[in-house]
Design an enzyme around this catalytic site. Structure first.
Site, PDB file in Angstrom:
ATOM      1  N   TYR A  17       0.924  -1.162  -0.271  1.00 42.30           N
ATOM      2  CA  TYR A  17      -0.071   0.049  -0.047  1.00 42.30           C
ATOM      3  C   TYR A  17       0.807   1.370  -0.085  1.00 42.30           C
ATOM      4  O   TYR A  17       1.780   1.521   0.939  1.00 42.30           O
ATOM      5  CB  TYR A  17      -0.851  -0.062   1.110  1.00 42.30           C
ATOM      6  N   CYS A  18       0.614   2.143  -1.024  1.00 44.51           N
ATOM      7  CA  CYS A  18       1.280   3.562  -1.082  1.00 44.51           C
ATOM      8  C   CYS A  18       2.839   3.142  -1.160  1.00 44.51           C
ATOM      9  O   CYS A  18       3.162   2.579  -2.120  1.00 44.51           O
ATOM     10  CB  CYS A  18       1.098   4.317   0.365  1.00 44.51           C
ATOM     11  N   LEU A  19       3.583   3.932  -0.322  1.00 41.63           N
ATOM     12  CA  LEU A  19       5.031   3.665  -0.407  1.00 41.63           C
ATOM     13  C   LEU A  19       5.627   2.144  -0.165  1.00 41.63           C
ATOM     14  O   LEU A  19       6.518   1.683  -0.691  1.00 41.63           O
ATOM     15  CB  LEU A  19       5.929   4.695   0.440  1.00 41.63           C
TER      16      LEU A  19
END
Length: 604
Positions: free
Chosen positions: A335-337
């Site tokens: 998720y995300c970074l």
């Protein structure tokens, strides 16, 4: 296992100085080869950053100088702006002089979609509507002045437009009691009680700020109200705890699921209250789920970089899962970074351990940062150098500054609307699990912050094949495992068109989802909650590229949660189900370390 022990297992020259990854908080490393003058400049920049909120004055001045010099050299543009102001002014004067019986609200200009500042019915009353339209006309004029000026770099024009918009947002008529009809109506209905309540809210927030406590609604209790899915910490090193969740079905999917959250947030965004928990949703549908919980770093962790997070995070977690669930490939999700880091690790694993991953899921994840939205407006050499000098002294990027940067991207929703509700309307938002998680912020080490700003955002090394792992470049074209990729419509952190660029880079089957909502609310989309929808389209590796606009035309619209689509994807790429194991065990036959959610998530 310590940081040093894990990293000593590698022979890369890049790890020769790993012994300095942790150091006393008081130790401020001097840059190799730095002169006395450079050290003085670094200290001066760090002192200056305390007054500018981490924004480089030079970066901002250069952007405005670029715009002002080109505007001064463009008589045609100035004439166009003058005629626009004159035309809008004359039409506005006619509107103001319109008899009341013939009055029509929003005669000249309407708020943009998504701008809810003037959405209330009372904003259609002539006096307030005139003020709102005057503000919107000024906002539109300034946007025209900052845009489409020949010769100004795209980045500088965007910085000017963003900065001017932030300044204008401060003086919006919705922000003041005397010009906000909703506030005045509340004052009449409550006899001014809203201002008394607002004063108490302000005093309470000031007290919380001085005591370093999160302000606003009472937070949910971690481990009780949120992050409450049953499980055990089966592994811990100096950077992560690995949580394995208890099975809730008699039979399970044979391939385990590993979830890699971003380290700039607590992991339980994906394990909120039971009805909003993606982890619980997967467990109840027969998946064996593992979750990485990152430790909240402090100044002593200043030299932990992107490669440390990969080795001590994803690589260590995969090694442990391979011991616990031997001879089974893994469904990895980031998720995300955390997804960006997973893409790096997955591309490397494809070369070194083909077949280690059965599938790769990326949620609101970018791997190409050329069009990463407004988050990149202030990411240039001047700004990155300024931040590095500031963080070199502090050791970490603190939680307040990180949260402030994200709030500015949606200042009307995240800052001004809250100030109006809390202090002018005298209300408090009802507590929610998502709001409580959002207030539970984390820090970022100096080296990590510098690595991802320079290597990912500024230089775009990952997408362009220059990002090195153990001295060898990582190629995203090595991604071959089937991929499930999710973008969200209103994402200000990872715009979905930027997420879609993975189609250009990965040589894999890609199932792409465009979900309703934003960066957080679009991902936390339980099927039990109404109002969710998404578009979905699969592309095989050997099929022609489908651009984002064409994708929008071809993708199927579906009501409901994309979580159900993901379960179908995981099931389609899994083997025959097997009996669930009766107990959870740590590696090498040791007992689990703690009950979930573990210790690291509780650190502040």
């Amino acid at each position: 296992m310590t940081v040093q022990a894990v990293l000593d297992q590698t022979t890369s020259p890049a790890n020769d100085d790993v012994a300095a990854a942790r150091m006393p908080a008081s130790a401020v490393p001097e840059s190799e080869g730095s002169t006395a003058a450079e050290l003085i400049d670094q200290l001066a920049h760090a002192a200056m950053a305390r007054w500018t909120g981490g924004i480089s004055p030079a970066s901002l001045a250069l952007a405005f100088a670029d715009w002002q010099l080109h505007l001064a050299a463009s008589p045609g543009k100035r004439l166009e702006l003058a005629l626009k102001a004159l035309g809008d002014g004359s039409r506005f004067a006619r509107m103001v002089s319109t008899p009341h019986a013939a009055w029509q609200p929003w005669f000249m200009v309407r708020p943009q979609p998504g701008d809810n500042r003037f959405s209330g019915q009372d904003w259609s009353l002539p006096t307030f509507n005139i003020m709102a339209q005057a503000f919107l006309l000024g906002e539109r004029w300034w946007h025209a002045a900052a845009s489409d000026l020949r010769g100004v770099s795209k980045g500088n024009a965007a910085v000017v437009d963003f900065t001017v918009r932030q300044c204008l947002d401060v003086v919006a008529p919705s922000n003041f009691a005397f010009s906000n009809p909703e506030v005045l109506r509340r004052a009449m209905d409550s006899g001014g009680g809203n201002f008394v309540s607002g004063w108490h809210n302000w005093v309470e927030d000031c007290r919380d700020l001085l005591s370093a406590r999160p302000s606003g609604p009472t937070p949910f209790v971690v481990g009780k109200d949120v992050a409450a899915t049953k499980g055990k910490v089966v592994y811990r090193n100096e950077l992560i705890e690995l949580i394995q969740y208890a099975s809730e079905t008699a039979d399970v999917c044979p391939e385990p699921v590993l979830i890699v959250p971003a380290w700039i947030m607590k992991y339980y965004i994906l394990d909120l209250s039971p009805q909003n928990s993606l982890v619980r949703f997967l467990v109840q549908r027969g998946f064996t789920v593992f979750m990485i919980s990152w430790r909240n770093p402090g100044p002593a962790d200043r030299e932990l970089g992107l490669d440390h997070y990969r080795k001590l995070g994803i690589d260590a977690a995969i090694d442990v899962i391979n011991q616990l669930v031997p001879e089974r490939p893994i469904h990895a999700a980031g998720y995300c970074l955390g997804g960006t880091l997973l893409a790096i690790a997955a591309a490397r694993l494809q070369k070194e351990r083909p077949g280690c991953l059965r599938s790769v899921t990326l949620l609101a994840t970018q791997v190409d940062f050329t069009d990463a939205g407004e988050l990149t407006l202030f990411i240039n050499e001047s700004q990155v150098a300024f931040l590095e000098d500031m963080m070199r002294q502090r050791g970490v990027l603190d939680t307040a500054q990180m949260a402030g940067a994200f709030q500015l991207l949606r200042s009307n929703d995240m800052i001004w609307s809250r100030l109006i509700r809390d202090y002018l309307m005298g209300e408090r938002a009802a507590p929610s699990d998502l709001m409580s998680w959002n207030a539970d912020a984390t820090r970022m080490p100096y080296r990590m912050h510098s690595d991802y700003l320079r290597k990912l955002f500024l230089n775009n090394d990952l997408a362009e094949g220059r990002y090195l792992v153990d001295g060898q470049p990582v190629a995203l074209s090595d991604l071959r495992a089937p991929m499930f990729v999710v973008g969200t419509v209103r994402d200000h952190v990872a715009p979905w068109r930027s997420v879609h660029k993975l189609h250009l880079l990965a040589d894999a089957d890609i199932a792409f989802v465009l979900a309703s909502g934003g960066h957080n609310a679009g991902i936390v989309a339980p099927p039990s909650e109404e109002g969710h929808s998404y578009q979905f389209l699969e592309k095989k590796a050997d099929q022609p590229y489908v651009g984002p606009d064409e994708w929008l035309r071809k993708a199927v619209n579906r009501d409901g949660s994309w979580w159900l689509e993901w379960v179908r994807f995981l099931t389609a790429h899994s083997g025959a189900w097997v009996p669930a194991q009766s107990a959870l065990y740590a590696p090498e036959g040791r007992l689990p370390l703690d009950d979930a959610p573990g210790q690291y998530v509780l650190q502040h």
